[in-house]
Design a protein around this motif. Structure first.
Motif, PDB file in Angstrom:
ATOM      1  N   GLU A 165       0.817  -1.219   0.000  1.00  0.00           N
ATOM      2  CA  GLU A 165       0.000   0.000   0.000  1.00  0.00           C
ATOM      3  C   GLU A 165       0.849   1.267   0.000  1.00  0.00           C
ATOM      4  OE1 GLU A 165      -4.087   1.718   1.977  1.00  0.00           O
ATOM      5  OE2 GLU A 165      -2.956   0.168   3.041  1.00  0.00           O
ATOM      6  N   PRO A 166       1.890   1.385   0.865  1.00  0.00           N
ATOM      7  CA  PRO A 166       2.733   2.590   0.778  1.00  0.00           C
ATOM      8  C   PRO A 166       3.385   2.770  -0.583  1.00  0.00           C
ATOM      9  CG  PRO A 166       3.209   1.371   2.788  1.00  0.00           C
ATOM     10  CD  PRO A 166       2.298   0.521   1.989  1.00  0.00           C
ATOM     11  N   THR A 167       3.729   1.665  -1.246  1.00  0.00           N
ATOM     12  CA  THR A 167       4.348   1.765  -2.565  1.00  0.00           C
ATOM     13  C   THR A 167       3.358   2.282  -3.599  1.00  0.00           C
ATOM     14  OG1 THR A 167       5.739  -0.129  -1.973  1.00  0.00           O
ATOM     15  CG2 THR A 167       5.680   0.519  -4.286  1.00  0.00           C
ATOM     16  N   ILE A 168       2.119   1.793  -3.544  1.00  0.00           N
ATOM     17  CA  ILE A 168       1.094   2.269  -4.482  1.00  0.00           C
ATOM     18  C   ILE A 168       0.792   3.745  -4.231  1.00  0.00           C
ATOM     19  CG2 ILE A 168      -1.305   1.989  -5.194  1.00  0.00           C
ATOM     20  CD1 ILE A 168      -1.053  -0.982  -4.596  1.00  0.00           C
ATOM     21  N   GLU A 169       0.702   4.128  -2.958  1.00  0.00           N
ATOM     22  CA  GLU A 169       0.443   5.532  -2.627  1.00  0.00           C
ATOM     23  C   GLU A 169       1.581   6.420  -3.116  1.00  0.00           C
ATOM     24  OE1 GLU A 169      -2.150   6.888  -1.505  1.00  0.00           O
ATOM     25  OE2 GLU A 169      -3.355   5.200  -0.770  1.00  0.00           O
ATOM     26  N   ALA A 170       2.821   5.950  -2.967  1.00  0.00           N
ATOM     27  CA  ALA A 170       3.965   6.731  -3.444  1.00  0.00           C
ATOM     28  C   ALA A 170       3.923   6.886  -4.959  1.00  0.00           C
ATOM     29  CB  ALA A 170       5.272   6.063  -3.012  1.00  0.00           C
ATOM     30  N   ALA A 171       3.529   5.826  -5.662  1.00  0.00           N
ATOM     31  CA  ALA A 171       3.428   5.908  -7.122  1.00  0.00           C
ATOM     32  C   ALA A 171       2.362   6.905  -7.548  1.00  0.00           C
ATOM     33  CB  ALA A 171       3.136   4.531  -7.705  1.00  0.00           C
ATOM     34  N   LYS A 172       1.254   6.937  -6.836  1.00  0.00           N
ATOM     35  CA  LYS A 172       0.199   7.892  -7.163  1.00  0.00           C
ATOM     36  C   LYS A 172       0.670   9.323  -6.941  1.00  0.00           C
ATOM     37  CE  LYS A 172      -3.922   5.030  -6.495  1.00  0.00           C
ATOM     38  NZ  LYS A 172      -5.206   4.879  -5.762  1.00  0.00           N
ATOM     39  N   GLN A 173       1.480   9.544  -5.917  1.00  0.00           N
ATOM     40  CA  GLN A 173       2.002  10.886  -5.677  1.00  0.00           C
ATOM     41  C   GLN A 173       2.966  11.307  -6.784  1.00  0.00           C
ATOM     42  OE1 GLN A 173       3.734  11.042  -1.781  1.00  0.00           O
ATOM     43  NE2 GLN A 173       1.801  10.717  -0.714  1.00  0.00           N
ATOM     44  N   GLN A 174       3.747  10.355  -7.283  1.00  0.00           N
ATOM     45  CA  GLN A 174       4.734  10.687  -8.303  1.00  0.00           C
ATOM     46  C   GLN A 174       4.116  10.833  -9.686  1.00  0.00           C
ATOM     47  OE1 GLN A 174       6.866  11.454  -5.737  1.00  0.00           O
ATOM     48  NE2 GLN A 174       8.377  11.101  -7.328  1.00  0.00           N
ATOM     49  N   VAL A 175       3.164   9.979 -10.013  1.00  0.00           N
ATOM     50  CA  VAL A 175       2.565   9.988 -11.354  1.00  0.00           C
ATOM     51  C   VAL A 175       1.341  10.885 -11.414  1.00  0.00           C
ATOM     52  CG1 VAL A 175       1.589   8.532 -13.167  1.00  0.00           C
ATOM     53  CG2 VAL A 175       3.464   7.677 -11.773  1.00  0.00           C
ATOM     54  N   GLY A 176       0.616  10.975 -10.312  1.00  0.00           N
ATOM     55  CA  GLY A 176      -0.623  11.749 -10.281  1.00  0.00           C
ATOM     56  C   GLY A 176      -1.843  10.864 -10.175  1.00  0.00           C
ATOM     57  N   HIS A 177      -1.832   9.737 -10.868  1.00  0.00           N
ATOM     58  CA  HIS A 177      -2.958   8.811 -10.814  1.00  0.00           C
ATOM     59  C   HIS A 177      -2.531   7.488 -11.428  1.00  0.00           C
ATOM     60  CE1 HIS A 177      -3.188   9.945 -15.031  1.00  0.00           C
ATOM     61  NE2 HIS A 177      -3.945   8.869 -15.228  1.00  0.00           N
ATOM     62  N   LEU A 178      -3.256   6.453 -11.103  1.00  0.00           N
ATOM     63  CA  LEU A 178      -3.108   5.160 -11.747  1.00  0.00           C
ATOM     64  C   LEU A 178      -4.453   4.785 -12.350  1.00  0.00           C
ATOM     65  CD1 LEU A 178      -1.017   3.145  -9.099  1.00  0.00           C
ATOM     66  CD2 LEU A 178      -0.202   4.210 -11.216  1.00  0.00           C
ATOM     67  N   PRO A 179      -4.477   4.251 -13.551  1.00  0.00           N
ATOM     68  CA  PRO A 179      -5.764   3.937 -14.185  1.00  0.00           C
ATOM     69  C   PRO A 179      -6.507   2.846 -13.423  1.00  0.00           C
ATOM     70  CG  PRO A 179      -3.933   3.041 -15.456  1.00  0.00           C
ATOM     71  CD  PRO A 179      -3.332   3.913 -14.402  1.00  0.00           C
ATOM     72  N   ASP A 180      -7.818   2.967 -13.387  1.00  0.00           N
ATOM     73  CA  ASP A 180      -8.654   1.940 -12.768  1.00  0.00           C
ATOM     74  C   ASP A 180      -8.559   0.636 -13.556  1.00  0.00           C
ATOM     75  OD1 ASP A 180      -9.413   3.709 -10.841  1.00  0.00           O
ATOM     76  OD2 ASP A 180     -11.320   4.245 -11.790  1.00  0.00           O
ATOM     77  N   ARG A 181      -8.635  -0.445 -12.818  1.00  0.00           N
ATOM     78  CA  ARG A 181      -8.614  -1.787 -13.397  1.00  0.00           C
ATOM     79  C   ARG A 181      -7.293  -2.100 -14.097  1.00  0.00           C
ATOM     80  NH1 ARG A 181     -11.945  -4.104 -10.561  1.00  0.00           N
ATOM     81  NH2 ARG A 181     -12.131  -5.804 -12.090  1.00  0.00           N
ATOM     82  N   ALA A 182      -6.223  -1.423 -13.704  1.00  0.00           N
ATOM     83  CA  ALA A 182      -4.901  -1.754 -14.237  1.00  0.00           C
ATOM     84  C   ALA A 182      -4.431  -3.067 -13.612  1.00  0.00           C
ATOM     85  CB  ALA A 182      -3.904  -0.643 -13.939  1.00  0.00           C
ATOM     86  N   THR A 183      -3.644  -3.810 -14.353  1.00  0.00           N
ATOM     87  CA  THR A 183      -3.128  -5.096 -13.881  1.00  0.00           C
ATOM     88  C   THR A 183      -1.791  -4.881 -13.184  1.00  0.00           C
ATOM     89  OG1 THR A 183      -4.195  -6.249 -15.721  1.00  0.00           O
ATOM     90  CG2 THR A 183      -2.441  -7.420 -14.555  1.00  0.00           C
ATOM     91  N   ILE A 184      -1.642  -5.480 -12.018  1.00  0.00           N
ATOM     92  CA  ILE A 184      -0.382  -5.414 -11.280  1.00  0.00           C
ATOM     93  C   ILE A 184       0.108  -6.834 -11.052  1.00  0.00           C
ATOM     94  CG2 ILE A 184      -1.652  -5.205  -9.100  1.00  0.00           C
ATOM     95  CD1 ILE A 184       0.762  -3.642  -8.013  1.00  0.00           C
ATOM     96  N   HIS A 185       1.334  -7.104 -11.459  1.00  0.00           N
ATOM     97  CA  HIS A 185       1.918  -8.446 -11.380  1.00  0.00           C
ATOM     98  C   HIS A 185       2.729  -8.550 -10.092  1.00  0.00           C
ATOM     99  CE1 HIS A 185       0.879  -9.179 -15.638  1.00  0.00           C
ATOM    100  NE2 HIS A 185       1.175  -7.897 -15.794  1.00  0.00           N
ATOM    101  N   LEU A 186       2.429  -9.578  -9.305  1.00  0.00           N
ATOM    102  CA  LEU A 186       3.054  -9.758  -7.998  1.00  0.00           C
ATOM    103  C   LEU A 186       3.490 -11.206  -7.831  1.00  0.00           C
ATOM    104  CD1 LEU A 186       0.334  -7.838  -5.952  1.00  0.00           C
ATOM    105  CD2 LEU A 186       2.555  -6.931  -6.628  1.00  0.00           C
ATOM    106  N   ASP A 187       4.485 -11.421  -6.962  1.00  0.00           N
ATOM    107  CA  ASP A 187       4.904 -12.785  -6.681  1.00  0.00           C
ATOM    108  C   ASP A 187       4.068 -13.370  -5.548  1.00  0.00           C
ATOM    109  OD1 ASP A 187       5.907 -11.750  -4.311  1.00  0.00           O
ATOM    110  OD2 ASP A 187       7.967 -11.653  -5.040  1.00  0.00           O
ATOM    111  N   SER A 188       4.388 -14.587  -5.148  1.00  0.00           N
ATOM    112  CA  SER A 188       3.544 -15.303  -4.181  1.00  0.00           C
ATOM    113  C   SER A 188       3.578 -14.693  -2.791  1.00  0.00           C
ATOM    114  CB  SER A 188       3.993 -16.767  -4.104  1.00  0.00           C
ATOM    115  OG  SER A 188       5.363 -16.857  -3.724  1.00  0.00           O
ATOM    116  N   ALA A 189       4.541 -13.815  -2.497  1.00  0.00           N
ATOM    117  CA  ALA A 189       4.573 -13.171  -1.183  1.00  0.00           C
ATOM    118  C   ALA A 189       3.355 -12.277  -0.958  1.00  0.00           C
ATOM    119  CB  ALA A 189       5.858 -12.357  -1.029  1.00  0.00           C
ATOM    120  N   TYR A 190       2.705 -11.866  -2.033  1.00  0.00           N
ATOM    121  CA  TYR A 190       1.543 -10.990  -1.932  1.00  0.00           C
ATOM    122  C   TYR A 190       0.234 -11.768  -2.023  1.00  0.00           C
ATOM    123  CZ  TYR A 190       5.046  -7.413  -3.004  1.00  0.00           C
ATOM    124  OH  TYR A 190       6.148  -6.601  -2.985  1.00  0.00           O
ATOM    125  N   ASN A 191       0.316 -13.081  -2.026  1.00  0.00           N
ATOM    126  CA  ASN A 191      -0.879 -13.909  -2.182  1.00  0.00           C
ATOM    127  C   ASN A 191      -1.559 -14.086  -0.822  1.00  0.00           C
ATOM    128  OD1 ASN A 191      -2.841 -15.682  -2.963  1.00  0.00           O
ATOM    129  ND2 ASN A 191      -1.471 -17.046  -4.094  1.00  0.00           N
TER     130      ASN A 191
END
Length: 291
Positions: free
Chosen positions: A163-189
């Motif tokens: 969550e802090p990483t996503i929030e930081a990305a939103k601050q840097q980019v301005g927004h992230l598109p809805d329904r975008a795909t994010i690829h994660l490893d099994s640690a996030y499962n």
């Protein structure tokens, strides 16, 4: 030989210099008879880049024209006002304008590095015999351009930093598109991570636990590559800083260099300019801008 190619240094310095607050040449707080000219920011920034690339202490990179105390004091000032984050934000905007960020295919992952001096963002590393380490979580776009960073102790689980990483990305980019795909490893499962993705309107493509990686590697390799690029900087690979603000300053400064390098590599096939590199590998040169 410079620490980084002049094509990278000059581009970042022009933007960084525009962000610097105006300061008098002489410090008005000095008593009469003790007025000394302030060390130019360009000189200090050059030493800071040397520290970032080589990972050396300030005493080792200090010179006759810039002491270790000056470097340390100036870095603390720059980190406190968030200049590296703002520089990275400007570089991302330039990349998006000239190349275009692929925000519909995101990837995130954590990375362990060493932090021998402990500090605000250090903890026992589970992959290095409980020695002090730093955990860096990075979110990248489809081409591996770093969008947002979050740091904590090495004992912090990857899922806690999502969550802090996503929030930081939103601050840097301005927004992230809805329904975008994010690829994660099994640690996030797990349910907590899926809840975070639902709150941010992201679709998680998460690896299943117990399945070998080559079978379900997906598109996560771009974030692994970006982590490797970041670890190419000595200050990131082995951080001796203790202040959390300064640690984040160097993380975002390295991310800015990674982004500019990616921008130049992509742009050289689409645009023409006078100092355009003739090869994909950026040339190193000893020609620095005069003071």
């Amino acid at each position: 030989m410079p620490a980084v190619p002049s094509s990278l240094f000059d581009a970042l310095w022009d933007q960084f210099a525009a962000l610097l607050p105006e300061r008098p040449e002489f410090d008005p707080a000095h008593p009469w008879g003790c007025h000394r000219r302030r060390i130019p920011d360009l000189v200090v920034f050059r030493h800071v880049v040397d520290a970032l690339v080589h990972g050396s202490g300030y005493e080792r990179i200090a010179s006759q024209g810039c002491s270790a105390t000056t470097i340390r004091r100036r870095v603390k000032q720059w980190a406190h006002i968030g200049l590296a984050q703002e520089l990275h934000r400007i570089v991302l905007a330039a990349y998006d304008t000239m190349i275009g960020l692929d925000l519909h295919d995101l990837s995130a992952d954590g990375c362990h590095t060493k932090a021998p001096c402990k500090g605000d963002k250090a903890g026992p590393s589970p992959v290095d015999r409980a020695k002090q380490g730093l955990k860096r979580s990075t979110l990248v776009d489809g081409d591996g351009v770093p969008l947002g960073l979050a740091s904590a102790g090495a004992n912090r689980h990857d899922s806690k930093l999502l969550e802090p990483t996503i929030e930081a990305a939103k601050q840097q980019v301005g927004h992230l598109p809805d329904r975008a795909t994010i690829h994660l490893d099994s640690a996030y499962n797990g349910k907590p991570c899926r809840k975070v993705l639902d709150e941010h309107h992201l679709i998680g493509e998460i690896a299943a636990k117990g399945v070998p990686a080559p079978i379900q590697v997906g598109k996560r390799w771009v974030v692994e590559r970006s982590q490797s690029w970041m670890n190419g900087y000595g200050k990131i690979r082995r951080c001796f800083e203790r202040d959390g603000e300064i640690i984040d300053f160097y993380l975002y400064l390295a991310a800015a260099f990674v982004t500019v390098r990616a921008l130049i590599r992509q742009a050289r096939n689409r645009y023409r300019w006078d100092t355009r590199p003739t090869s994909r590998r950026l040339p190193y040169t000893i020609k620095w801008r005069s003071l």
